[in-house]
Scaffold this motif. Structure first.
Motif, PDB file in Angstrom:
ATOM      1  N   ALA A  69       0.828  -1.205   0.000  1.00 10.96           N
ATOM      2  CA  ALA A  69       0.000   0.000   0.000  1.00 10.96           C
ATOM      3  C   ALA A  69       0.864   1.257   0.000  1.00 10.96           C
ATOM      4  O   ALA A  69       0.579   2.223  -0.714  1.00 10.96           O
ATOM      5  CB  ALA A  69      -0.930  -0.011   1.209  1.00 10.96           C
ATOM      6  N   TRP A  70       1.926   1.236   0.785  1.00 12.41           N
ATOM      7  CA  TRP A  70       2.810   2.406   0.846  1.00 12.41           C
ATOM      8  C   TRP A  70       3.634   2.553  -0.429  1.00 12.41           C
ATOM      9  O   TRP A  70       4.016   3.659  -0.802  1.00 12.41           O
ATOM     10  CB  TRP A  70       3.686   2.341   2.092  1.00 12.41           C
ATOM     11  CG  TRP A  70       2.939   2.858   3.280  1.00 12.41           C
ATOM     12  CD1 TRP A  70       1.993   2.192   4.018  1.00 12.41           C
ATOM     13  CD2 TRP A  70       3.026   4.154   3.835  1.00 12.41           C
ATOM     14  NE1 TRP A  70       1.495   2.997   5.006  1.00 12.41           N
ATOM     15  CE2 TRP A  70       2.117   4.219   4.921  1.00 12.41           C
ATOM     16  CE3 TRP A  70       3.784   5.272   3.543  1.00 12.41           C
ATOM     17  CZ2 TRP A  70       1.951   5.356   5.696  1.00 12.41           C
ATOM     18  CZ3 TRP A  70       3.625   6.409   4.320  1.00 12.41           C
ATOM     19  CH2 TRP A  70       2.719   6.438   5.376  1.00 12.41           C
ATOM     20  N   THR A  71       3.912   1.458  -1.101  1.00 11.05           N
ATOM     21  CA  THR A  71       4.596   1.539  -2.396  1.00 11.05           C
ATOM     22  C   THR A  71       3.708   2.285  -3.388  1.00 11.05           C
ATOM     23  O   THR A  71       4.176   3.162  -4.122  1.00 11.05           O
ATOM     24  CB  THR A  71       4.943   0.129  -2.916  1.00 11.05           C
ATOM     25  OG1 THR A  71       5.831  -0.492  -1.968  1.00 11.05           O
ATOM     26  CG2 THR A  71       5.609   0.179  -4.266  1.00 11.05           C
ATOM     27  N   ILE A  72       2.429   1.976  -3.381  1.00 11.55           N
ATOM     28  CA  ILE A  72       1.471   2.675  -4.253  1.00 11.55           C
ATOM     29  C   ILE A  72       1.367   4.151  -3.858  1.00 11.55           C
ATOM     30  O   ILE A  72       1.399   5.032  -4.707  1.00 11.55           O
ATOM     31  CB  ILE A  72       0.098   1.983  -4.177  1.00 11.55           C
ATOM     32  CG1 ILE A  72       0.273   0.585  -4.703  1.00 11.55           C
ATOM     33  CG2 ILE A  72      -0.984   2.814  -4.856  1.00 11.55           C
ATOM     34  CD1 ILE A  72      -0.682  -0.043  -5.561  1.00 11.55           C
ATOM     35  N   ALA A  73       1.269   4.407  -2.561  1.00 14.53           N
ATOM     36  CA  ALA A  73       1.139   5.787  -2.098  1.00 14.53           C
ATOM     37  C   ALA A  73       2.340   6.626  -2.520  1.00 14.53           C
ATOM     38  O   ALA A  73       2.190   7.739  -3.022  1.00 14.53           O
ATOM     39  CB  ALA A  73       0.963   5.822  -0.585  1.00 14.53           C
ATOM     40  N   ARG A  74       3.519   6.096  -2.330  1.00 14.16           N
ATOM     41  CA  ARG A  74       4.728   6.866  -2.638  1.00 14.16           C
ATOM     42  C   ARG A  74       5.014   6.933  -4.135  1.00 14.16           C
ATOM     43  O   ARG A  74       5.284   7.996  -4.680  1.00 14.16           O
ATOM     44  CB  ARG A  74       5.935   6.272  -1.889  1.00 14.16           C
ATOM     45  CG  ARG A  74       7.237   6.947  -2.209  1.00 14.16           C
ATOM     46  CD  ARG A  74       7.251   8.419  -1.824  1.00 14.16           C
ATOM     47  NE  ARG A  74       8.474   9.038  -2.314  1.00 14.16           N
ATOM     48  CZ  ARG A  74       8.579  10.296  -2.666  1.00 14.16           C
ATOM     49  NH1 ARG A  74       7.549  11.108  -2.565  1.00 14.16           N
ATOM     50  NH2 ARG A  74       9.717  10.778  -3.114  1.00 14.16           N
TER      51      ARG A  74
END
Length: 163
Positions: A69-74
């Motif tokens: 999820a954080w990979t997508i966010a960043r």
């Protein structure tokens, strides 16, 4: 490597099991950008074990889902939801290990469907659990209006352009 600033800090009602620093039951992950990857260094604790000195498989799945999820966010500067997650448990993850390394990177993007490959490694660098997470990503407008996401920066203020 640059620390990623949590864009939800201080938001009323923010209590994510994966990344909220004030959720006492949560895993309190913090994230860093390392080239095309997002990385977390996480300290396992006995309270997250399944079998004796072994990290519960569900907690491993949580760590891998959260890094995705954080990979997508960043990397894409938006949010989304997990639509499919495939895990491969390769070897036990010990709660006695000093730290674990969790890494995620975008493997494929087809319009708003994104596949993130993630890996959970022990402190010796050995892959223990791998995941392929498929995400349905939201438009930036929906991410802002429904999830209060306006962007994901690193501590130096740099914003990664969308892929």
């Amino acid at each position: 490597m640059k620390k990623i600033v949590n864009p939800w800090l201080g938001m009323d009602g923010y209590f994510c099991f994966g990344c909220a620093p004030d959720n006492e039951a949560g895993v309190k992950m913090e994230f860093y950008e390392d080239g095309d990857e997002v990385v977390c260094f996480w300290h396992p604790e006995p309270k997250y074990q399944g079998w004796t000195h072994t990290l519960h498989g569900g907690i491993q799945a949580t760590l891998l889902d959260e890094i995705s999820a954080w990979t997508i966010a960043r990397k894409l500067q938006t949010t989304g939801v997990t639509s499919k997650m495939e895990l491969r448990y390769l070897k036990p993850v010990h709660t006695t290990d000093k730290y674990l390394v969790v890494r995620g990177r975008i493997a494929e993007q087809r319009r708003n469907i994104v596949t993130v490959e993630a890996c959970l490694c022990n402190s010796a660098g050995e892959p223990c659990t791998k995941a392929s997470c498929t995400y349905f990503t939201f438009s930036k407008e929906k991410a802002l209006s429904e999830l209060h996401f306006s962007g994901c920066e690193t501590e130096d203020g740099e914003v990664e352009p969308a892929i």
